[in-house]
Every structure is written in structure tokens, then in C-alpha cells.
Motif scaffolding. Structure first.
Motif, PDB file in Angstrom:
ATOM      1  N   LEU A  98       0.825  -1.211   0.000  1.00 39.00           N
ATOM      2  CA  LEU A  98       0.000   0.000   0.000  1.00 39.00           C
ATOM      3  C   LEU A  98       0.857   1.259   0.000  1.00 39.00           C
ATOM      4  N   LEU A  99       1.924   1.239   0.800  1.00 37.47           N
ATOM      5  CA  LEU A  99       2.788   2.405   0.937  1.00 37.47           C
ATOM      6  C   LEU A  99       3.477   2.755  -0.381  1.00 37.47           C
ATOM      7  N   TRP A 100       3.940   1.713  -1.084  1.00 36.00           N
ATOM      8  CA  TRP A 100       4.705   1.933  -2.313  1.00 36.00           C
ATOM      9  C   TRP A 100       3.865   1.809  -3.583  1.00 36.00           C
ATOM     10  N   GLY A 101       2.595   1.400  -3.430  1.00 32.46           N
ATOM     11  CA  GLY A 101       1.739   1.254  -4.602  1.00 32.46           C
ATOM     12  C   GLY A 101       2.177   0.119  -5.520  1.00 32.46           C
ATOM     13  N   LYS A 102       2.585  -0.997  -4.930  1.00 29.73           N
ATOM     14  CA  LYS A 102       3.073  -2.143  -5.696  1.00 29.73           C
ATOM     15  C   LYS A 102       2.113  -3.330  -5.552  1.00 29.73           C
ATOM     16  N   PRO A 103       2.007  -4.164  -6.592  1.00 32.71           N
ATOM     17  CA  PRO A 103       1.185  -5.377  -6.487  1.00 32.71           C
ATOM     18  C   PRO A 103       1.697  -6.285  -5.380  1.00 32.71           C
ATOM     19  N   LEU A 104       0.797  -7.108  -4.837  1.00 26.15           N
ATOM     20  CA  LEU A 104       1.128  -8.003  -3.732  1.00 26.15           C
ATOM     21  C   LEU A 104       0.811  -9.439  -4.133  1.00 26.15           C
ATOM     22  N   LEU A 105       1.740 -10.362  -3.836  1.00 21.26           N
ATOM     23  CA  LEU A 105       1.527 -11.772  -4.148  1.00 21.26           C
ATOM     24  C   LEU A 105       1.893 -12.644  -2.947  1.00 21.26           C
ATOM     25  N   GLY A 106       1.017 -13.581  -2.594  1.00 19.93           N
ATOM     26  CA  GLY A 106       1.298 -14.569  -1.571  1.00 19.93           C
ATOM     27  C   GLY A 106       1.886 -15.813  -2.212  1.00 19.93           C
ATOM     28  N   VAL A 107       2.964 -16.326  -1.661  1.00 21.16           N
ATOM     29  CA  VAL A 107       3.699 -17.437  -2.265  1.00 21.16           C
ATOM     30  C   VAL A 107       3.638 -18.669  -1.367  1.00 21.16           C
ATOM     31  N   ASN A 108       3.450 -19.833  -1.983  1.00 23.15           N
ATOM     32  CA  ASN A 108       3.526 -21.089  -1.252  1.00 23.15           C
ATOM     33  C   ASN A 108       4.976 -21.364  -0.869  1.00 23.15           C
ATOM     34  N   HIS A 109       5.205 -21.669   0.401  1.00 17.37           N
ATOM     35  CA  HIS A 109       6.555 -21.852   0.932  1.00 17.37           C
ATOM     36  C   HIS A 109       7.325 -22.942   0.176  1.00 17.37           C
ATOM     37  N   CYS A 110       6.678 -24.067  -0.073  1.00 21.56           N
ATOM     38  CA  CYS A 110       7.331 -25.173  -0.772  1.00 21.56           C
ATOM     39  C   CYS A 110       7.668 -24.809  -2.211  1.00 21.56           C
ATOM     40  N   ILE A 111       6.739 -24.136  -2.879  1.00 16.03           N
ATOM     41  CA  ILE A 111       6.999 -23.701  -4.254  1.00 16.03           C
ATOM     42  C   ILE A 111       8.213 -22.784  -4.292  1.00 16.03           C
ATOM     43  N   GLY A 112       8.355 -21.934  -3.259  1.00 21.85           N
ATOM     44  CA  GLY A 112       9.525 -21.066  -3.178  1.00 21.85           C
ATOM     45  C   GLY A 112      10.811 -21.877  -3.125  1.00 21.85           C
ATOM     46  N   HIS A 113      10.836 -22.933  -2.299  1.00 23.15           N
ATOM     47  CA  HIS A 113      12.013 -23.797  -2.212  1.00 23.15           C
ATOM     48  C   HIS A 113      12.325 -24.441  -3.564  1.00 23.15           C
TER      49      HIS A 113
END
Length: 348
Positions: A98-113
Motif C-alpha cells: 500500500l505504501l509503495w503502490g506495488k502489487p502483492l503476491l502470496g507465495v507457497n513456501h514449498c513452491i519457493g524452495h
């Protein structure tokens, strides 16, 4: 070109990573370390993350030598994990979005690995062994999903190692699993332990209970008195018990990984997750791969242990493929399975 900020805080590590078009700009983290014999509780872990996250973000931007305006997306770990620590990352990510006006994405922890492992090792389409404090899974990609071929039916392999480290009062610094690994290198006698593989799944809780009894002679005596059975009174060194535990549970993991390798006709294995740093696990898996004419891919502690960079990279891949997340869906979930995620960024 996509520039992403990632926030990881699903367990006892709070990590901040910044990546730009596959180039690592920053990868910082701090670990909540408890006294020997103690685990980390959700409330205290969340307090640790809250106390450290702001300075880590500042340091990450300084190391990356960029400004927030250069970011394309802010990413955070949506789950799985411990709820209070996860919430710290999610709240800060929402605020920055919100502060920077950037899109937000939630990531699955395992997919990140997985995606971090693929980036660092350049593995194409491997069978993935995901082993950490909270997860144990054998995974293969197929038709836009990371499919789970086998998993633990009770506790994770890292949890088993951590709990045994607490039983024998090993230090939690830098991690219980690492200290078990070092002690296991001094072990010389193999102590027979239960070997629990059920199809493609594994179980560690019975092994932990058994080795806990071996580590405490008084428990063996009490059990003998209660059950009126003869139990040999033998003294086992911590080194031998650590060695035996590793050899047994890692053999189980190699077995189910080899079965998945044969089933899928793959010639690559990728180990990810915090336990994947273990050199003995890598050695055992490498022997199996060589015997099958396959190749092992693994990373070191910079990318194997939970880190913000893996969240940034997976989020960047999602963003590049057109993934969007409504702000009202920017919550966390403790149970977020690997195969719940639609893999929009892969075409193979």
C-alpha cells in the motif's frame, strides 16, 4: 525484467530477499535461537520477527543498491507455517504494498524452495525431495501442478531431528539438525532402529519414540518393569545414536525418491528445504543417482535454509506469468499444500 521483494517468516527464520530478472541482489535473514532442550513457540517467534524485520528490509535495500520505486512486486509467504510468524510477514508485506503502490503476491513456501532450487542448480524437470522442519514430500511436476508422490504421515524429518536434538540437549545454534550432523560424523556403531516406509509414504514418530528410549536408560528400565519383559541394558553414545538416526531416516527418504524417479522416468533429483543441506543425505542420494545413471542437484545453506530470496524469485515467476492476487485475499494459511498451486509460469 521483474524486480521482486520477498518476505519469508514461516518458522524461526525471518528472511528478506530481493531479486531482479534472476540476479540475486540481496538475501538476508536472522534466526530465532532458543536455549538447548527448548523448541521455538509461535508467540515468541513472532516477536523475534517483529523486532528484526524492519531493519532487515532496510539492510536489504542498502545491499541491493536500489530504491523501493524500482520494485515491480512485493511477495510474502502465505503458508504453510506457524500462524503468528506468518502474520508478521503478511502484515508488513501488505503495508509496503500500500505504501509503495506495488502489487502483492502470496507465495507457497514449498513452491519457493523448489523454484529457488531450480534457479540455482539449473535442474530442468527433477524429482524433488522437499525436506524441512515442517515438511517431507517427494514431488514431481506434471500438467501445471507440483504433484506429491509421497510424504510423511506424521511428523516431518526435520521435526524428528530437532526433537531428538532437544532430547539429548544439543545446542540450537546454528540449528539442531546441523549439530546432529556434526555429532553423527563421530559415530562408529550403528544401532538398529525401526524403518517405516509405507508405499510412498514415511513415518518418523515411532522412530523418535524408540530412539528416545535408547537415549534414556531410566525409561528403558521403567518400561521393562512395566511390561515385565527383558530389555538389554546397553549404553549408547550420543554420537552413535545421531549416526544411526541419520542413516535410518535418510535411507527411507532415498528409497521413496528412487521409486518416484523410476515411476516418472526422470534422470534428475533436486533436494530442497533446510534438511537438504545435510551432507550425508546428499551423499546417500548421490550414490543412488549414480547407480541409476541420474544426476543429483542440491544447494548450500544460503538457498536451502528458509530465505526471503526464494519467496522473491517464486513471486517474480508468478508475476511474470500474469498472476494477480486481490488485496482481500492477502491472508495466511497454515495448511497450504504444494499441489494446491496452479503453476502458471511453466510450459513444459
Amino acid at each position: 525484467m521483474v524486480c521482486a521483494l520477498g518476505i519469508e517468516g514461516s518458522a524461526n527464520k525471518i528472511g528478506i530477499g530481493i531479486i531482479r530478472n534472476g540476479e540475486v541482489l540481496a538475501n538476508l535473514r536472522r534466526t530465532y535461537v532458543t536455549p538447548p532442550g527448548e523448541g521455538f513457540l509461535p508467540k515468541e517467534t513472532a516477536e523475534h520477527h517483529r523486532e528484526n524485520i524492519h531493519q532487515l528490509i532496510k539492510n536489504a535495500f542498502k545491499e541491493a543498491n536500489i530504491e523501493p520505486k524500482e520494485l515491480d512486486v512485493v511477495c510474502y509467504t502465505k503458508g504453510p507455517g506457524m500462524a503468528p510468524p506468518l502474520l508478521i510477514g503478511a502484515i508488513v508485506a501488505r503495508t509496503l504494498s500500500l505504501l509503495w503502490g506495488k502489487p502483492l503476491l502470496g507465495v507457497n513456501h514449498c513452491i519457493g524452495h523448489i523454484e529457488m532450487g531450480r534457479l540455482i542448480t539449473a535442474a530442468k524437470n527433477p524429482i524433488v525431495l522437499y525436506v524441512s522442519g515442517g515438511n517431507t514430500q517427494v514431488i514431481a511436476y506434471s500438467n501445471k501442478r507440483y504433484r506429491i508422490f509421497g510424504e510423511t504421515i506424521d511428523i516431518a524429518v526435520g521435526n524428528c531431528l530437532d526433537r531428538f536434538a532437544r532430547i539429548i540437549k544439543l545446542s540450537n545454534d546454528p540449528s539442531p539438525g546441523y549439530n546432529i550432523e556434526q555429532m553423527a560424523k563421530k559415530g562408529t556403531q550403528y544401532v538398529k532402529l525401526p524403518y517405516v516406509v509405507k508405499g510412498m509414504d514415511v513415518s518418523f514418530s515411532g522412530i523418535l519414540s524408540h530412539i528416545e528410549d535408547l537415549a534414556d536408560p531410566s525409561k528403558r528400565r521403567n518400561k521393562r518393569k512395566k511390561e515385565e519383559t527383558a530389555i538389554a541394558e546397553a549404553e549408547y553414545s550420543k554420537e552413535d545414536l545421531c549416526y544411526s538416526l541419520q542413516e535410518t531416516i535418510f535411507a527411507m527418504l532415498v528409497e521413496i525418491t528412487e521409486r518416484a524417479l523410476a515411476h516418472c522416468g526422470s534422470n534428475e533429483v533436486l533436494i530442497v528445504g533446510g534438511v537438504g543441506c545435510n551432507e550425508r543425505l546428499q551423499e546417500m542420494m548421490r550414490i543412488m543417482c549414480e547407480e541409476r545413471g541420474s544426476k543429483l542437484f542440491a544447494t548450500d545453506e544460503r538457498y536451502c535454509i528458509d530465505n526471503g530470496l526464494m519467496i522473491a524469485h517464486a513471486g517474480a515467476e508468478m508475476f511474470r506469468s500474469g498472476s494477480q492476487m486481490p488485496f482481500e485475499e492477502s491472508f495466511v494459511t497454515q495448511r497450504y499444500r504444494t499441489d494446491d498451486v496452479l503453476v502458471t509460469w511453466r510450459d513444459d
